[in-house]
Motif scaffolding. Structure first.
Motif, PDB file in Angstrom:
ATOM      1  N   ALA A   1      -6.781  -4.632   2.456  1.00 54.63           N
ATOM      2  CA  ALA A   1      -8.114  -3.932   2.153  1.00 54.63           C
ATOM      3  C   ALA A   1      -8.202  -2.725   3.216  1.00 54.63           C
ATOM      4  CB  ALA A   1      -9.180  -5.069   2.635  1.00 54.63           C
ATOM      5  N   GLY A   2      -7.269  -2.382   3.911  1.00 53.39           N
ATOM      6  CA  GLY A   2      -7.505  -1.071   4.485  1.00 53.39           C
ATOM      7  C   GLY A   2      -6.655  -1.142   5.813  1.00 53.39           C
ATOM      8  N   VAL A   3      -6.751  -0.430   6.794  1.00 56.82           N
ATOM      9  CA  VAL A   3      -6.142  -0.542   8.005  1.00 56.82           C
ATOM     10  C   VAL A   3      -6.621  -1.044   9.254  1.00 56.82           C
ATOM     11  CG1 VAL A   3      -4.943   0.883   9.700  1.00 56.82           C
ATOM     12  CG2 VAL A   3      -4.596   1.538   7.387  1.00 56.82           C
ATOM     13  N   GLY A   4      -6.071  -2.175   9.818  1.00 62.70           N
ATOM     14  CA  GLY A   4      -6.851  -2.900  10.761  1.00 62.70           C
ATOM     15  C   GLY A   4      -6.231  -2.334  12.065  1.00 62.70           C
ATOM     16  N   LEU A   5      -5.046  -1.653  12.065  1.00 64.41           N
ATOM     17  CA  LEU A   5      -4.653  -1.088  13.466  1.00 64.41           C
ATOM     18  C   LEU A   5      -3.874   0.170  12.952  1.00 64.41           C
ATOM     19  CD1 LEU A   5      -3.836  -1.028  16.333  1.00 64.41           C
ATOM     20  CD2 LEU A   5      -1.906  -2.526  15.935  1.00 64.41           C
ATOM     21  N   LEU A   6      -4.293   1.373  13.633  1.00 64.54           N
ATOM     22  CA  LEU A   6      -3.611   2.521  13.102  1.00 64.54           C
ATOM     23  C   LEU A   6      -2.924   2.826  14.631  1.00 64.54           C
ATOM     24  CD1 LEU A   6      -4.848   5.819  11.410  1.00 64.54           C
ATOM     25  CD2 LEU A   6      -3.019   5.601  12.954  1.00 64.54           C
ATOM     26  N   ARG A   7      -1.792   2.945  14.946  1.00 64.82           N
ATOM     27  CA  ARG A   7      -1.158   3.288  16.163  1.00 64.82           C
ATOM     28  C   ARG A   7      -0.964   4.632  16.267  1.00 64.82           C
ATOM     29  NH1 ARG A   7       2.021  -1.306  14.348  1.00 64.82           N
ATOM     30  NH2 ARG A   7       1.894  -3.003  16.013  1.00 64.82           N
TER      31      ARG A   7
ATOM     32  N   PRO B   1      -2.699  12.811   6.570  1.00 63.83           N
ATOM     33  CA  PRO B   1      -2.076  12.041   5.445  1.00 63.83           C
ATOM     34  C   PRO B   1      -2.415  10.406   5.538  1.00 63.83           C
ATOM     35  CG  PRO B   1      -0.727  13.510   6.977  1.00 63.83           C
ATOM     36  CD  PRO B   1      -1.917  13.226   7.722  1.00 63.83           C
ATOM     37  N   ILE B   2      -2.527  10.004   6.588  1.00 63.99           N
ATOM     38  CA  ILE B   2      -2.693   8.486   6.456  1.00 63.99           C
ATOM     39  C   ILE B   2      -4.303   8.097   6.150  1.00 63.99           C
ATOM     40  CG2 ILE B   2      -2.803   6.464   7.908  1.00 63.99           C
ATOM     41  CD1 ILE B   2      -0.846   7.683   9.728  1.00 63.99           C
ATOM     42  N   LEU B   3      -5.304   8.810   6.873  1.00 64.54           N
ATOM     43  CA  LEU B   3      -6.741   8.164   6.453  1.00 64.54           C
ATOM     44  C   LEU B   3      -7.112   8.784   5.183  1.00 64.54           C
ATOM     45  CD1 LEU B   3      -8.124   8.858  10.051  1.00 64.54           C
ATOM     46  CD2 LEU B   3      -7.445   6.849   9.041  1.00 64.54           C
ATOM     47  N   GLY B   4      -6.216  10.115   4.543  1.00 67.04           N
ATOM     48  CA  GLY B   4      -6.485  10.362   3.309  1.00 67.04           C
ATOM     49  C   GLY B   4      -6.238   9.531   2.037  1.00 67.04           C
ATOM     50  N   LEU B   5      -5.461   8.671   2.536  1.00 67.88           N
ATOM     51  CA  LEU B   5      -4.922   7.589   1.366  1.00 67.88           C
ATOM     52  C   LEU B   5      -6.118   6.375   1.355  1.00 67.88           C
ATOM     53  CD1 LEU B   5      -1.390   7.116   2.597  1.00 67.88           C
ATOM     54  CD2 LEU B   5      -2.141   8.231   0.416  1.00 67.88           C
TER      55      LEU B   5
ATOM     56  N   ALA C   1       1.982   7.475   6.897  1.00 66.34           N
ATOM     57  CA  ALA C   1       1.390   7.389   5.527  1.00 66.34           C
ATOM     58  C   ALA C   1       2.026   6.438   4.714  1.00 66.34           C
ATOM     59  CB  ALA C   1       1.157   8.809   5.078  1.00 66.34           C
ATOM     60  N   ALA C   2       3.571   6.363   4.884  1.00 65.67           N
ATOM     61  CA  ALA C   2       4.487   5.806   3.952  1.00 65.67           C
ATOM     62  C   ALA C   2       4.145   4.175   4.277  1.00 65.67           C
ATOM     63  CB  ALA C   2       5.921   5.848   4.374  1.00 65.67           C
ATOM     64  N   GLU C   3       3.909   3.756   5.391  1.00 59.15           N
ATOM     65  CA  GLU C   3       3.469   2.459   5.546  1.00 59.15           C
ATOM     66  C   GLU C   3       2.063   1.982   5.172  1.00 59.15           C
ATOM     67  OE1 GLU C   3       4.489   1.016  10.030  1.00 59.15           O
ATOM     68  OE2 GLU C   3       4.143   3.188   9.977  1.00 59.15           O
ATOM     69  N   THR C   4       1.153   3.101   5.145  1.00 56.10           N
ATOM     70  CA  THR C   4       0.069   2.896   4.665  1.00 56.10           C
ATOM     71  C   THR C   4      -0.108   2.591   2.920  1.00 56.10           C
ATOM     72  OG1 THR C   4      -0.841   4.286   6.417  1.00 56.10           O
ATOM     73  CG2 THR C   4      -2.484   3.749   4.485  1.00 56.10           C
TER      74      THR C   4
ATOM     75  N   GLN D   1     -12.193 -20.019   1.043  1.00 58.52           N
ATOM     76  CA  GLN D   1     -12.947 -19.349   2.196  1.00 58.52           C
ATOM     77  C   GLN D   1     -12.330 -17.668   1.880  1.00 58.52           C
ATOM     78  OE1 GLN D   1     -13.914 -20.223   5.500  1.00 58.52           O
ATOM     79  NE2 GLN D   1     -14.522 -22.608   5.015  1.00 58.52           N
ATOM     80  N   ASP D   2     -13.129 -16.905   2.081  1.00 60.19           N
ATOM     81  CA  ASP D   2     -12.474 -15.626   2.083  1.00 60.19           C
ATOM     82  C   ASP D   2     -12.013 -15.186   3.388  1.00 60.19           C
ATOM     83  OD1 ASP D   2     -13.899 -14.805  -0.373  1.00 60.19           O
ATOM     84  OD2 ASP D   2     -15.732 -14.322   0.496  1.00 60.19           O
ATOM     85  N   VAL D   3     -10.844 -14.484   2.988  1.00 57.64           N
ATOM     86  CA  VAL D   3     -10.198 -13.914   4.282  1.00 57.64           C
ATOM     87  C   VAL D   3      -9.820 -12.266   4.016  1.00 57.64           C
ATOM     88  CG1 VAL D   3      -8.916 -15.907   5.164  1.00 57.64           C
ATOM     89  CG2 VAL D   3      -7.910 -14.854   3.245  1.00 57.64           C
ATOM     90  N   VAL D   4      -9.796 -11.629   5.080  1.00 56.79           N
ATOM     91  CA  VAL D   4      -9.425 -10.163   4.630  1.00 56.79           C
ATOM     92  C   VAL D   4      -8.127  -9.821   5.531  1.00 56.79           C
ATOM     93  CG1 VAL D   4     -10.219  -7.967   5.424  1.00 56.79           C
ATOM     94  CG2 VAL D   4     -11.886  -9.570   4.938  1.00 56.79           C
ATOM     95  N   ILE D   5      -7.114  -9.206   4.470  1.00 55.58           N
ATOM     96  CA  ILE D   5      -5.928  -8.832   4.902  1.00 55.58           C
ATOM     97  C   ILE D   5      -5.961  -7.196   5.064  1.00 55.58           C
ATOM     98  CG2 ILE D   5      -3.241  -8.886   4.707  1.00 55.58           C
ATOM     99  CD1 ILE D   5      -4.004 -11.406   2.963  1.00 55.58           C
ATOM    100  N   LEU D   6      -5.634  -6.898   6.452  1.00 53.65           N
ATOM    101  CA  LEU D   6      -5.400  -5.285   6.746  1.00 53.65           C
ATOM    102  C   LEU D   6      -4.040  -5.144   7.048  1.00 53.65           C
ATOM    103  CD1 LEU D   6      -8.606  -5.045   8.941  1.00 53.65           C
ATOM    104  CD2 LEU D   6      -8.489  -4.195   6.410  1.00 53.65           C
ATOM    105  N   CYS D   7      -3.892  -3.829   7.287  1.00 59.55           N
ATOM    106  CA  CYS D   7      -2.176  -3.584   7.513  1.00 59.55           C
ATOM    107  C   CYS D   7      -2.191  -2.606   8.839  1.00 59.55           C
ATOM    108  CB  CYS D   7      -1.597  -2.935   6.549  1.00 59.55           C
ATOM    109  SG  CYS D   7      -2.302  -1.392   5.776  1.00 59.55           S
ATOM    110  N   ASN D   8      -1.363  -2.837   9.697  1.00 59.42           N
ATOM    111  CA  ASN D   8      -1.087  -2.071  10.715  1.00 59.42           C
ATOM    112  C   ASN D   8       0.007  -0.905  10.501  1.00 59.42           C
ATOM    113  OD1 ASN D   8      -2.064  -4.226  12.236  1.00 59.42           O
ATOM    114  ND2 ASN D   8      -0.152  -5.130  12.752  1.00 59.42           N
ATOM    115  N   VAL D   9      -0.313   0.205  10.801  1.00 62.80           N
ATOM    116  CA  VAL D   9       0.277   1.313  10.284  1.00 62.80           C
ATOM    117  C   VAL D   9       0.735   2.497  11.376  1.00 62.80           C
ATOM    118  CG1 VAL D   9      -0.342   1.097   7.947  1.00 62.80           C
ATOM    119  CG2 VAL D   9      -1.587   2.627   9.596  1.00 62.80           C
ATOM    120  N   ALA D  10       1.496   3.346  11.407  1.00 63.79           N
ATOM    121  CA  ALA D  10       1.660   4.507  12.250  1.00 63.79           C
ATOM    122  C   ALA D  10       2.001   5.750  11.126  1.00 63.79           C
ATOM    123  CB  ALA D  10       2.543   4.449  13.407  1.00 63.79           C
TER     124      ALA D  10
END
Lengths: 566, 212
Positions: free
Chosen positions: A295-301, A324-328, A283-286, A272-281
């Motif tokens: 696959a992307g950012v699921g939560l940008l605080r 700097p975050i979204l540019g990545l 650029a380093a975390e991103t 089954q396909d699953v999507v893993i995104l990351c929670n960031v605040a």
């Protein structure tokens, strides 16, 4: 047996850890605030002006070299932060004051501390919040200079250590991360400090604002750091420490081996396909999350840099954080949550107005249309190239959704941008219970398990023992099931962005309840991918069906253990 | 150019700084402590008052008095830096009753050297040096090419303005603005901006035909 000492603090970087206390300020003359008295017995007190100048130069060179290493490794953000420390250590005003005070017959260590304190105080008095925040960096440079005067590096710690320091610096974290650092506690600093940004990027839990009595704790003491709950416990019972060590080891900072950079789609064991995104605040975390295959950012605080501010952030301040975050991200998913000034993240200017009511932060934002417009315009500009989605926190009513949608449409038209998807955080029990009413009004749901569990169970703050696992409580699971079903009926996606998605017990339950998109802390992406790859969706569904009707959280844990062992 | 010319320059500079006070303060708010416009306007106001009261028979004495006044009246880093600049320029002109373009070029060169020594700043570090240094070069080049006074001063002011604009894309490597790291990029340096204004005042006074 002695009683454990508990030190509350503010959560600046999430996660939990068990380790041994490492006191980095051991050369400090004491725990009095910026002591002006001579450093009795402290080496370096008798240094000459030339030695003081050389110590500053050495620290500057050291930081420049570290910045260059980080830059060469592609860690641009950390490099930029460390490079600032190099510039501060080379600042003629600071160095000149310390050298002059030493030449005037002063105690060198006191001269360095006083020069730094004067410069830090001057910086902190500046009505430019970003510059004022650098006062802490000045003190950290002075601490490094004092280390140098005292004879350079002390013994490097070994094993799992929890760094304790008056003012934890970004450079401390970067350097010690290679020596088994698992957590850090700082007397000074805040969630927007350089150290906090770096700690989040490294996946090292950090709490700040800890009482300075912690500096007198014996080095090597057993300690448990609950980053999310904001507490450092020193001297727990040995058994408890070992249990915590085992429990947190899987979530520790140690980089998983052999998987770095793994990309491509994630799947469960049964395909089954699953999507893993990351929670960031930051650029380093991103960068870390993407490198681990998110696959992307699921939560940008977005509120993290602004929780200490005295006014709503301006459009340019938003841009400074977001660009700097979204540019990545390129064309990847970028889920930007609107300012969530709630819980322990209420800035001074909202403290009186907001009070403890959940959702008060959103109400305040909606009450300041100009502040919301500034943020939306900045998000649209910085996220131009990304697959952009806007997430509203702490939603309690449809009116709130309509109000944001109206402003979003205005901002989109003004910017000539595509309309991003608009979704809501489902993290209040009442909102989850009436998810079917919200589903037609939004483009997606994102379940915030921490706050949802806290609201359902009537907890103000998650306890040290349970943490994200509280989402496995049957009442919470039943609500998540309800939200997932409402999303499926309306044909909109549902994801989980709470820490529970990064918990090995809760994750199968979420899969079983039909969740296929998970957003987890950047440091946990690879682990979650590996866990998901070992799960069978049908087995998870069976486990979830039983768990929802179980009576207690321990019954659920027993079911999970049984399922895993069978 | 006699003492009256230099007094006219400083009066013009005081007027320009006053009119641009809020703009300079806004520039400073972005990367500093938001007091550059206020401080400098107060300083040049004091210079005007001092020049009215004291006897300044030579160009050198005008600039030396201006420098001393700025040091005592302007806070932060700007006071000592501008003070040093004017005092070094005044010292270079000595007690001669008149200064020609060559003398002015030498004086501004001395001012630049003084600022660079005090601030340990080089070009490209997002400071007033980034306006002053290209201005001094442009003046020297114009003189070498035999430009008339008006054109030479225009070249001076244009180079200063271009130099100040160029600080927008620079990262600050000196002073408190450097504490912002890469975040200092995108903002004009307030010291470079005020230097360009002061040299624009010199051009404008010259254009009135007083730079003979």
């Amino acid at each position: 047996m002695t009683t454990p000492r508990r030190y509350p603090g503010q959560a600046a970087a999430p996660g939990s850890a068990a380790g041994l206390i490492y006191q980095a300020d051991a050369a400090d003359p004491g725990t009095t605030e910026h002591a002006a008295r001579p450093a009795v017995g402290a080496a370096g007190a008798a240094a000459t002006p030339a030695q003081v100048e050389a110590a500053f130069a050495a620290v500057a060179a050291d930081r420049r070299a570290l910045a260059a290493r980080l830059r060469a490794a592609g860690r641009t953000d950390e490099a930029d932060i460390i490079a600032v420390a190099a510039l501060i250590a080379a600042d003629g005003v600071l160095v000149g004051a310390a050298v002059a005070a030493t030449a005037a017959g002063g105690d060198a260590a006191a001269a360095v501390r006083e020069a730094a304190e004067a410069q830090a105080a001057a910086i902190e008095a500046i009505p430019n919040p970003e510059l004022a925040e650098r006062g802490a960096d000045v003190r950290q440079v002075a601490a490094a200079v004092l280390d140098h005067l005292a004879g350079g590096q002390r013994d490097r710690p070994t094993g799992p250590v929890i760094l304790v320091r008056r003012d934890v610096a970004a450079a401390d974290l970067i350097e010690l991360a290679e020596d088994g650092l698992v957590g850090a506690a700082s007397v000074a600093g805040g969630a927007s400090s350089h150290a906090a940004i770096v700690a989040r990027g490294l996946g090292i839990p950090l709490i700040t604002g800890v009482d300075q009595a912690v500096l007198a704790e014996p080095p090597g003491s057993l300690a448990i750091l609950a980053g999310d709950a904001g507490e450092l416990v020193i001297g727990p019972a040995g058994g408890q420490w070992l249990a915590a060590r085992e429990k947190f080891a899987i979530r520790s900072n140690a980089a998983p081996r052999g998987r770095c950079g793994q990309a491509g789609p994630s799947r469960t064991a049964d395909g089954q396909d699953v999507v893993i995104l990351c929670n960031v605040a930051s650029a380093a975390e991103t960068r870390r999350g993407l490198a681990a295959g998110a696959a992307g950012v699921g939560l940008l605080r977005t509120e993290i840099p602004f929780t200490g501010r005295s006014d709503w952030p301006s459009k340019s301040q938003h841009l400074a954080q977001l660009t700097p975050i979204l540019g990545l991200l390129g064309g990847r998913v970028a889920t930007v949550r609107l300012l969530d000034f709630s819980g322990d993240k209420i800035p001074p200017f909202l403290r009186d107005a907001a009070g403890p009511r959940p959702g008060a932060g959103l109400a305040a934002l909606l009450g300041h249309p100009a502040a919301l417009a500034d943020q939306l315009q900045a998000v649209l500009a910085a996220g131009r190239d990304a697959d952009l989605a806007i997430l509203i926190p702490m939603v309690g009513s449809l009116d709130e959704v309509a109000s944001v949608r109206e402003q979003l449409e205005r901002a989109t038209a003004g910017a000539g941008a595509r309309t991003p998807r608009l979704g809501i955080m489902v993290e209040l029990a009442a909102t989850a219970a009436s998810a079917e009413a919200f589903a037609p009004a939004v483009d997606f749901f994102s379940i915030g398990t921490n706050d949802l569990a806290g609201d359902v169970l009537g907890l103000g703050r998650l306890s040290l023992d349970a943490g994200p696992r509280l989402a496995a409580e049957p009442r919470v699971l039943a609500l998540i099931e309800h939200v997932a079903a409402a999303a499926a009926d309306a044909g909109i996606p549902v994801s989980v962005c709470g820490d529970a998605a990064a918990d090995p017990v809760v994750l199968p339950l979420l899969v079983g309840l039909g969740v296929r998109t998970f957003s987890v802390p950047a440091a946990y992406v690879e682990r979650v991918r590996a866990w998901l790859a070992a799960l069978d969706a049908d087995e998870c569904a069976a486990l979830a069906a039983k768990s929802v009707t179980a009576s207690t959280i321990s019954d659920v844990q027993d079911l999970a253990r049984h399922a895993r062992d069978s | 150019m006699d003492a009256a010319f230099f007094r006219a320059w400083l009066a013009e500079a005081a007027a320009v700084v006053e009119s641009q006070r809020d703009h300079l303060t806004q520039l400073d708010a972005a990367i500093g402590d938001a007091d550059h416009g206020i401080n400098l306007a107060r300083g040049f106001g004091a210079v005007t008052a001092a020049l009215e009261q004291a006897s300044t028979p030579s160009p050198g004495s005008v600039l030396t008095l201006a420098g001393s006044t700025l040091i005592s009246k302007v806070g932060g880093a700007a006071g000592p830096l501008y003070g040093m600049a004017f005092r070094q320029a005044g010292k270079s002109l000595g007690s001669k009753p008149r200064a020609d373009l060559h003398d002015l070029a030498d004086a501004l060169e001395a001012a630049l050297a003084g600022v660079q020594k005090l601030g340990a700043a080089r070009e490209g570090e997002k400071t007033m040096v980034d306006a002053l240094a290209p201005a001094v070069s442009a003046l020297g080049k114009a003189i070498a090419e035999g430009a008339p006074a008006g054109a030479a001063l225009a070249a001076l002011a244009d180079a200063a303005a271009a130099g100040a604009q160029a600080t927008i894309s620079m990262q600050a490597l000196k002073g408190r603005a450097s504490y912002l790291g890469p975040r200092s990029v995108g903002h004009e340096d307030p010291g470079a901006a005020s230097t360009a204004l002061i040299l624009r005042a010199l051009r404008d006074v010259g254009a009135r035909g007083e730079a003979t």
